[in-house]
Design a protein around this motif. Structure first.
Motif, PDB file in Angstrom:
ATOM      1  N   ARG A 117      17.315  -8.293  13.632  1.00 52.05           N
ATOM      2  CA  ARG A 117      16.089  -7.526  13.934  1.00 52.05           C
ATOM      3  C   ARG A 117      16.215  -6.085  13.435  1.00 52.05           C
ATOM      4  O   ARG A 117      15.261  -5.521  12.898  1.00 52.05           O
ATOM      5  CB  ARG A 117      15.823  -7.535  15.437  1.00 52.05           C
ATOM      6  N   THR A 118      17.369  -5.498  13.648  1.00 52.48           N
ATOM      7  CA  THR A 118      17.604  -4.125  13.175  1.00 52.48           C
ATOM      8  C   THR A 118      17.544  -4.074  11.650  1.00 52.48           C
ATOM      9  O   THR A 118      16.916  -3.193  11.068  1.00 52.48           O
ATOM     10  CB  THR A 118      18.964  -3.610  13.679  1.00 52.48           C
ATOM     11  N   TYR A 119      18.180  -5.033  11.017  1.00 49.13           N
ATOM     12  CA  TYR A 119      18.181  -5.106   9.554  1.00 49.13           C
ATOM     13  C   TYR A 119      16.756  -5.255   9.027  1.00 49.13           C
ATOM     14  O   TYR A 119      16.390  -4.633   8.026  1.00 49.13           O
ATOM     15  CB  TYR A 119      19.052  -6.292   9.108  1.00 49.13           C
ATOM     16  N   LYS A 164      11.305   0.763   4.730  1.00 51.03           N
ATOM     17  CA  LYS A 164      10.724   1.945   4.088  1.00 51.03           C
ATOM     18  C   LYS A 164      11.751   2.927   3.525  1.00 51.03           C
ATOM     19  O   LYS A 164      11.379   3.903   2.885  1.00 51.03           O
ATOM     20  CB  LYS A 164       9.811   2.662   5.078  1.00 51.03           C
ATOM     21  N   ASN A 165      13.035   2.672   3.734  1.00 47.91           N
ATOM     22  CA  ASN A 165      14.077   3.594   3.274  1.00 47.91           C
ATOM     23  C   ASN A 165      15.167   2.888   2.475  1.00 47.91           C
ATOM     24  O   ASN A 165      16.326   2.848   2.895  1.00 47.91           O
ATOM     25  CB  ASN A 165      14.699   4.316   4.478  1.00 47.91           C
ATOM     26  N   GLN A 225      13.536  -7.942   0.820  1.00 44.37           N
ATOM     27  CA  GLN A 225      13.013  -7.724  -0.531  1.00 44.37           C
ATOM     28  C   GLN A 225      11.500  -7.969  -0.575  1.00 44.37           C
ATOM     29  O   GLN A 225      10.759  -7.176  -1.159  1.00 44.37           O
ATOM     30  CB  GLN A 225      13.718  -8.632  -1.538  1.00 44.37           C
ATOM     31  N   VAL A 226      11.052  -9.050   0.021  1.00 45.63           N
ATOM     32  CA  VAL A 226       9.620  -9.356   0.038  1.00 45.63           C
ATOM     33  C   VAL A 226       8.862  -8.282   0.810  1.00 45.63           C
ATOM     34  O   VAL A 226       7.814  -7.798   0.365  1.00 45.63           O
ATOM     35  CB  VAL A 226       9.350 -10.755   0.631  1.00 45.63           C
ATOM     36  N   ALA A 254       2.133  -5.013  -0.815  1.00 42.52           N
ATOM     37  CA  ALA A 254       1.349  -3.782  -0.758  1.00 42.52           C
ATOM     38  C   ALA A 254       1.006  -3.334   0.665  1.00 42.52           C
ATOM     39  O   ALA A 254       0.972  -2.137   0.945  1.00 42.52           O
ATOM     40  CB  ALA A 254       0.050  -3.962  -1.559  1.00 42.52           C
ATOM     41  N   SER A 255       0.752  -4.285   1.551  1.00 43.72           N
ATOM     42  CA  SER A 255       0.260  -3.886   2.883  1.00 43.72           C
ATOM     43  C   SER A 255       1.372  -3.928   3.931  1.00 43.72           C
ATOM     44  O   SER A 255       2.270  -4.768   3.886  1.00 43.72           O
ATOM     45  CB  SER A 255      -0.885  -4.795   3.326  1.00 43.72           C
ATOM     46  N   ASP A 256       1.246  -3.021   4.887  1.00 46.79           N
ATOM     47  CA  ASP A 256       2.181  -3.012   6.014  1.00 46.79           C
ATOM     48  C   ASP A 256       2.053  -4.302   6.819  1.00 46.79           C
ATOM     49  O   ASP A 256       3.058  -4.815   7.340  1.00 46.79           O
ATOM     50  CB  ASP A 256       1.912  -1.809   6.924  1.00 46.79           C
ATOM     51  N   GLU A 257       0.851  -4.833   6.924  1.00 48.94           N
ATOM     52  CA  GLU A 257       0.633  -6.049   7.704  1.00 48.94           C
ATOM     53  C   GLU A 257       1.403  -7.231   7.114  1.00 48.94           C
ATOM     54  O   GLU A 257       2.059  -7.978   7.852  1.00 48.94           O
ATOM     55  CB  GLU A 257      -0.867  -6.395   7.788  1.00 48.94           C
ATOM     56  N   PHE A 258       1.340  -7.384   5.794  1.00 47.21           N
ATOM     57  CA  PHE A 258       2.047  -8.505   5.173  1.00 47.21           C
ATOM     58  C   PHE A 258       3.556  -8.274   5.191  1.00 47.21           C
ATOM     59  O   PHE A 258       4.337  -9.207   5.346  1.00 47.21           O
ATOM     60  CB  PHE A 258       1.546  -8.748   3.743  1.00 47.21           C
TER      61      PHE A 258
END
Length: 187
Positions: A87-89, A96-97, A159-160, A165-169
């Motif tokens: 979960r942390t990974y 985002k980093n 990776q995916v 493009a979206s935060d939701e996906f």
């Protein structure tokens, strides 16, 4: 001016740290030596004092980054602890980093095109990861196979989640991987 051995060691580590961040953020091919050396606060001419080639730098920076990641990850004690590591990974922050995160997720396609020595070192590092993950859930052959599947699942999901493009996906990719990991750990 000649440097003391400890100064040379400090400079070498600065280069490795800067290269690791730069490679994970921009990729190996897009990261020139001049940018790495600038990030390290050193001149371009100092590079060859420390490394024979960019390939040598890539191999060593990757090795150091993987070892640091392995060392900073707690030893799992049971399926719940292993799931928490995953979960942390697979967190939004890690997604985002990339420059601060997993070298596998950031560099896998480039590692695959690296010289044989780099790929062998990477294979050994992945083996250490699999051993660490499997030790918390039995350490036998079945646990090792599950740990390898979890490693691949987590890296691929990260990776995916970075590629879409979206935060939701992105969230969907990560939570789906965690749900699948949980099911795999129960089985």
């Amino acid at each position: 001016m000649r440097y003391k051995n400890d100064q040379k060691s400090v400079s070498r580590q600065r280069i490795l740290d800067a290269a690791s961040r730069r490679f994970k953020a921009d990729g190996v091919a897009a990261s020139g030596l001049a940018a790495v050396m600038e990030d390290a606060g050193l001149t371009n001419g100092a590079f060859y004092t420390h490394f024979g080639s960019k390939d040598d730098l890539v191999r060593e920076a990757l090795s150091v980054a993987l070892q640091e990641q392995l060392s900073s990850t707690p030893d799992p004690c049971g399926a719940d602890a292993l799931l928490e590591i995953l979960r942390t990974y697979l967190s939004a922050g890690h997604t985002k980093n990339p420059s601060l995160g997993c070298p596998s997720a950031a560099l896998l396609p480039e590692i695959a095109r690296s010289p044989l020595g780099t790929r062998r070192e990477y294979e050994e590092a992945v083996g250490r990861w699999v051993d660490k993950l499997s030790s918390g859930v039995g350490g036998d052959v079945v646990a090792r196979r599950r740990a390898m599947a979890l490693f691949c699942l987590a890296v691929g999901a990260l990776q995916v989640s970075r590629a879409v493009a979206s935060d939701e996906f992105s969230d969907f990719a990560r939570t789906s991987a965690v749900d699948t990991a949980q099911a795999l750990l129960k089985g």
